[in-house]
Design a protein around this motif. Structure first.
Motif, PDB file in Angstrom:
ATOM      1  N   TRP A 154      10.593   3.500 -10.406  1.00 44.94           N
ATOM      2  CA  TRP A 154      11.009   4.138  -9.133  1.00 44.94           C
ATOM      3  C   TRP A 154      10.107   5.326  -8.912  1.00 44.94           C
ATOM      4  O   TRP A 154      10.007   6.206  -9.774  1.00 44.94           O
ATOM      5  CB  TRP A 154      12.466   4.598  -9.195  1.00 44.94           C
ATOM      6  N   ASN A 155       9.437   5.359  -7.781  1.00 49.55           N
ATOM      7  CA  ASN A 155       8.485   6.444  -7.533  1.00 49.55           C
ATOM      8  C   ASN A 155       8.926   7.306  -6.355  1.00 49.55           C
ATOM      9  O   ASN A 155       9.634   6.844  -5.459  1.00 49.55           O
ATOM     10  CB  ASN A 155       7.086   5.857  -7.270  1.00 49.55           C
ATOM     11  N   ARG A 156       8.483   8.545  -6.378  1.00 46.26           N
ATOM     12  CA  ARG A 156       8.755   9.533  -5.339  1.00 46.26           C
ATOM     13  C   ARG A 156      10.257   9.772  -5.161  1.00 46.26           C
ATOM     14  O   ARG A 156      10.747   9.959  -4.044  1.00 46.26           O
ATOM     15  CB  ARG A 156       8.118   9.126  -4.007  1.00 46.26           C
ATOM     16  N   VAL A 157      10.968   9.722  -6.264  1.00 52.52           N
ATOM     17  CA  VAL A 157      12.401   9.980  -6.212  1.00 52.52           C
ATOM     18  C   VAL A 157      12.585  11.487  -6.033  1.00 52.52           C
ATOM     19  O   VAL A 157      11.979  12.276  -6.761  1.00 52.52           O
ATOM     20  CB  VAL A 157      13.075   9.498  -7.524  1.00 52.52           C
ATOM     21  N   VAL A 190       9.779   8.276 -11.551  1.00 50.43           N
ATOM     22  CA  VAL A 190       8.774   9.299 -11.311  1.00 50.43           C
ATOM     23  C   VAL A 190       9.211  10.048 -10.049  1.00 50.43           C
ATOM     24  O   VAL A 190       9.443   9.440  -9.007  1.00 50.43           O
ATOM     25  CB  VAL A 190       7.378   8.664 -11.115  1.00 50.43           C
ATOM     26  N   HIS A 191       9.375  11.348 -10.186  1.00 45.03           N
ATOM     27  CA  HIS A 191       9.887  12.126  -9.055  1.00 45.03           C
ATOM     28  C   HIS A 191       8.776  12.505  -8.078  1.00 45.03           C
ATOM     29  O   HIS A 191       7.597  12.450  -8.410  1.00 45.03           O
ATOM     30  CB  HIS A 191      10.603  13.376  -9.575  1.00 45.03           C
ATOM     31  N   GLU A 192       9.217  12.873  -6.889  1.00 46.75           N
ATOM     32  CA  GLU A 192       8.283  13.408  -5.884  1.00 46.75           C
ATOM     33  C   GLU A 192       7.866  14.799  -6.360  1.00 46.75           C
ATOM     34  O   GLU A 192       8.703  15.689  -6.493  1.00 46.75           O
ATOM     35  CB  GLU A 192       9.023  13.491  -4.533  1.00 46.75           C
ATOM     36  N   GLY A 225       0.840  -1.199   0.000  1.00 50.15           N
ATOM     37  CA  GLY A 225       0.000   0.000   0.000  1.00 50.15           C
ATOM     38  C   GLY A 225       0.872   1.245   0.000  1.00 50.15           C
ATOM     39  O   GLY A 225       1.980   1.238   0.525  1.00 50.15           O
ATOM     40  N   GLY A 226       0.390   2.290  -0.626  1.00 46.47           N
ATOM     41  CA  GLY A 226       1.058   3.586  -0.563  1.00 46.47           C
ATOM     42  C   GLY A 226       2.272   3.735  -1.451  1.00 46.47           C
ATOM     43  O   GLY A 226       2.995   4.733  -1.358  1.00 46.47           O
ATOM     44  N   CYS A 227       2.525   2.783  -2.345  1.00 49.04           N
ATOM     45  CA  CYS A 227       3.733   2.892  -3.183  1.00 49.04           C
ATOM     46  C   CYS A 227       3.472   3.741  -4.429  1.00 49.04           C
ATOM     47  O   CYS A 227       4.402   4.095  -5.150  1.00 49.04           O
ATOM     48  CB  CYS A 227       4.245   1.513  -3.575  1.00 49.04           C
ATOM     49  N   GLY A 228       2.188   4.032  -4.707  1.00 49.61           N
ATOM     50  CA  GLY A 228       1.888   4.931  -5.829  1.00 49.61           C
ATOM     51  C   GLY A 228       1.096   4.307  -6.972  1.00 49.61           C
ATOM     52  O   GLY A 228       1.069   4.848  -8.073  1.00 49.61           O
ATOM     53  N   LYS A 229       0.423   3.196  -6.714  1.00 54.36           N
ATOM     54  CA  LYS A 229      -0.344   2.535  -7.800  1.00 54.36           C
ATOM     55  C   LYS A 229      -1.442   3.445  -8.363  1.00 54.36           C
ATOM     56  O   LYS A 229      -1.548   3.627  -9.573  1.00 54.36           O
ATOM     57  CB  LYS A 229      -1.001   1.240  -7.291  1.00 54.36           C
ATOM     58  N   SER A 230      -2.273   3.990  -7.462  1.00 60.24           N
ATOM     59  CA  SER A 230      -3.390   4.820  -7.941  1.00 60.24           C
ATOM     60  C   SER A 230      -2.874   6.099  -8.603  1.00 60.24           C
ATOM     61  O   SER A 230      -3.408   6.536  -9.628  1.00 60.24           O
ATOM     62  CB  SER A 230      -4.321   5.184  -6.781  1.00 60.24           C
ATOM     63  N   THR A 231      -1.829   6.666  -8.034  1.00 59.53           N
ATOM     64  CA  THR A 231      -1.235   7.878  -8.608  1.00 59.53           C
ATOM     65  C   THR A 231      -0.744   7.601 -10.028  1.00 59.53           C
ATOM     66  O   THR A 231      -1.020   8.354 -10.967  1.00 59.53           O
ATOM     67  CB  THR A 231      -0.049   8.344  -7.725  1.00 59.53           C
ATOM     68  N   LEU A 232      -0.041   6.497 -10.174  1.00 55.65           N
ATOM     69  CA  LEU A 232       0.501   6.141 -11.487  1.00 55.65           C
ATOM     70  C   LEU A 232      -0.634   5.847 -12.472  1.00 55.65           C
ATOM     71  O   LEU A 232      -0.580   6.255 -13.643  1.00 55.65           O
ATOM     72  CB  LEU A 232       1.399   4.905 -11.317  1.00 55.65           C
ATOM     73  N   ARG A 277     -12.565   2.437  -3.433  1.00 53.22           N
ATOM     74  CA  ARG A 277     -13.091   3.095  -4.636  1.00 53.22           C
ATOM     75  C   ARG A 277     -12.611   4.532  -4.761  1.00 53.22           C
ATOM     76  O   ARG A 277     -13.388   5.439  -5.086  1.00 53.22           O
ATOM     77  CB  ARG A 277     -14.625   3.065  -4.618  1.00 53.22           C
ATOM     78  N   ARG A 278     -11.316   4.731  -4.520  1.00 53.98           N
ATOM     79  CA  ARG A 278     -10.811   6.114  -4.542  1.00 53.98           C
ATOM     80  C   ARG A 278     -10.901   6.741  -5.931  1.00 53.98           C
ATOM     81  O   ARG A 278     -11.189   7.917  -6.073  1.00 53.98           O
ATOM     82  CB  ARG A 278      -9.356   6.150  -4.057  1.00 53.98           C
ATOM     83  N   LEU A 279     -10.658   5.932  -6.966  1.00 49.83           N
ATOM     84  CA  LEU A 279     -10.683   6.512  -8.318  1.00 49.83           C
ATOM     85  C   LEU A 279     -12.093   6.950  -8.681  1.00 49.83           C
ATOM     86  O   LEU A 279     -12.304   8.048  -9.171  1.00 49.83           O
ATOM     87  CB  LEU A 279     -10.151   5.524  -9.352  1.00 49.83           C
TER      88      LEU A 279
HETATM   89  N1  ADP Z   1       5.430  10.772  -7.345  1.00 47.49           N
HETATM   90  C1  ADP Z   1       4.728  11.221  -6.292  1.00 47.49           C
HETATM   91  N2  ADP Z   1       4.928  12.486  -5.837  1.00 47.49           N
HETATM   92  C2  ADP Z   1       4.252  12.958  -4.764  1.00 47.49           C
HETATM   93  N3  ADP Z   1       3.360  12.228  -4.059  1.00 47.49           N
HETATM   94  C3  ADP Z   1       3.126  10.951  -4.449  1.00 47.49           C
HETATM   95  C4  ADP Z   1       3.780  10.383  -5.584  1.00 47.49           C
HETATM   96  N4  ADP Z   1       3.335   9.108  -5.738  1.00 47.49           N
HETATM   97  C5  ADP Z   1       2.437   8.892  -4.748  1.00 47.49           C
HETATM   98  N5  ADP Z   1       2.319   9.987  -3.967  1.00 47.49           N
HETATM   99  C6  ADP Z   1       1.463  10.134  -2.765  1.00 47.49           C
HETATM  100  O1  ADP Z   1       1.642   8.967  -1.954  1.00 47.49           O
HETATM  101  C7  ADP Z   1       0.422   8.560  -1.371  1.00 47.49           C
HETATM  102  C8  ADP Z   1       0.126   7.111  -1.766  1.00 47.49           C
HETATM  103  O2  ADP Z   1      -0.028   7.029  -3.171  1.00 47.49           O
HETATM  104  P1  ADP Z   1      -1.127   6.101  -3.842  1.00 47.49           P
HETATM  105  O3  ADP Z   1      -1.031   6.304  -5.301  1.00 47.49           O
HETATM  106  O4  ADP Z   1      -2.460   6.323  -3.200  1.00 47.49           O
HETATM  107  O5  ADP Z   1      -0.574   4.653  -3.440  1.00 47.49           O
HETATM  108  P2  ADP Z   1      -1.287   3.220  -3.589  1.00 47.49           P
HETATM  109  O6  ADP Z   1      -2.393   3.355  -4.590  1.00 47.49           O
HETATM  110  O7  ADP Z   1      -0.198   2.307  -4.052  1.00 47.49           O
HETATM  111  O8  ADP Z   1      -1.782   2.845  -2.229  1.00 47.49           O
HETATM  112  C9  ADP Z   1      -0.651   9.535  -1.870  1.00 47.49           C
HETATM  113  O9  ADP Z   1      -0.821  10.533  -0.888  1.00 47.49           O
HETATM  114  C10 ADP Z   1      -0.015  10.152  -3.112  1.00 47.49           C
HETATM  115  O10 ADP Z   1      -0.454  11.475  -3.350  1.00 47.49           O
END
Ligand code: ADP
Ligand code: MG
Length: 224
Positions: free
Chosen positions: A143-146, A173-175, A12-19, A43-45
């Motif tokens: 690589w996410n949030r670099v 993908v940078h922070e 969880g929290g690694c950035g799946k939904s964001t990506l 159902r966040r999306l």
């Molecule tokens: N590249 C990024 N830059 C800034 N914030 C990010 C980045 N990727 C993810 N986040 C933040 O990290 C948190 C978890 O991301 P999320 O996509 O919800 O993860 P997951 O779906 O894997 O649980 C969210 O608050 C999101 O805004």
């Protein structure tokens, strides 16, 4: 032919939904029709991000139970150019279903040893599925949030270990605030850039476009 991407990780929290949203937005802004399949029970999306007034009409979102991912993909494929599956943030049935259905598994991973171990598990799962199935699924780490500026020693060591373990990395993908802003504004990177709402949107959009190009390059290489 519909291209199916799974944002796949057991963490969880690694950035799946964001990506999923970032990639879907860039495809849509280039004219592709995109379906996001949200298999997270929260159902966040569908409930928190998707807003037909602010999101491109090229993008649709449906929610499904983890066990119904394959059925949903079968029912919807051919109606869209791209389907992106976003799974729940823990090792579960949904992850396995999403991997099975996908052409391309993207594994977002923060640059830490802990995240790398989770990414390795997904990678191994895809490899073993590929060895017993006729269909090949790509599996690549993102690589996410670099941090855009300085990298810690742990980050450098983690990146080196990934390469030493034979994992393949498709991009970085940078922070950036723009990624969070997609959810705050119920928007996509192209619209955030156009509205000048978030300064980092243009850079974010470019790095996601590079990621998409890299995926298609890999597909072509494999097909050649
Ligand atoms: N590249 C990024 N830059 C800034 N914030 C990010 C980045 N990727 C993810 N986040 C933040 O990290 C948190 C978890 O991301 P999320 O996509 O919800 O993860 P997951 O779906 O894997 O649980 C969210 O608050 C999101 O805004
Ligand atoms: Mg999520």
């Amino acid at each position: 032919m519909t291209f199916i991407i799974a944002c796949a990780s057991s963490k969880g929290g690694c950035g799946k939904s964001t990506l999923a949203v970032a990639i879907g937005g860039v495809y849509a802004s280039n004219g592709s029709s995109v379906l996001l399949i949200d298999a997270d029970t929260r159902r966040r999306l569908e409930d928190e991000w998707y807003n037909p007034k602010t999101v491109s009409s090229n993008i649709s979102v449906i929610s499904t139970r983890s066990e119904d991912i394959a059925k949903a993909v079968e029912a919807q494929r051919d109606k869209y150019d791209v389907i992106i599956i976003d799974v729940e943030g823990s090792a579960n049935w949904g992850l396995a279903e999403a991997i099975k259905a996908a052409d391309f598994c993207l594994v977002p991973s923060n640059v830490s040893f802990q995240d790398l171990r989770d990414a390795q598990r997904v990678y191994d799962h895809v490899e073993s599925l590929n060895s017993e199935s006729k269909r090949y699924r790509h599996c690549w780490i993102v690589w996410n949030r670099v941090p855009p500026a300085i990298r810690s020693k742990e980050m450098t060591a983690t990146m080196e270990e990934a390469v030493a373990n034979g994992l393949r990395v498709i991009g970085t993908v940078h922070e950036r605030d723009a990624y969070k802003a997609m959810f705050s504004y119920q928007s996509t990177l192209d619209k955030l850039r156009a509205g000048n709402a978030v300064p980092s949107a243009a850079k974010a959009e470019s790095e996601i476009a590079r990621l998409i190009t890299a995926m298609h390059d890999e597909l072509q290489k494999k097909a050649a």
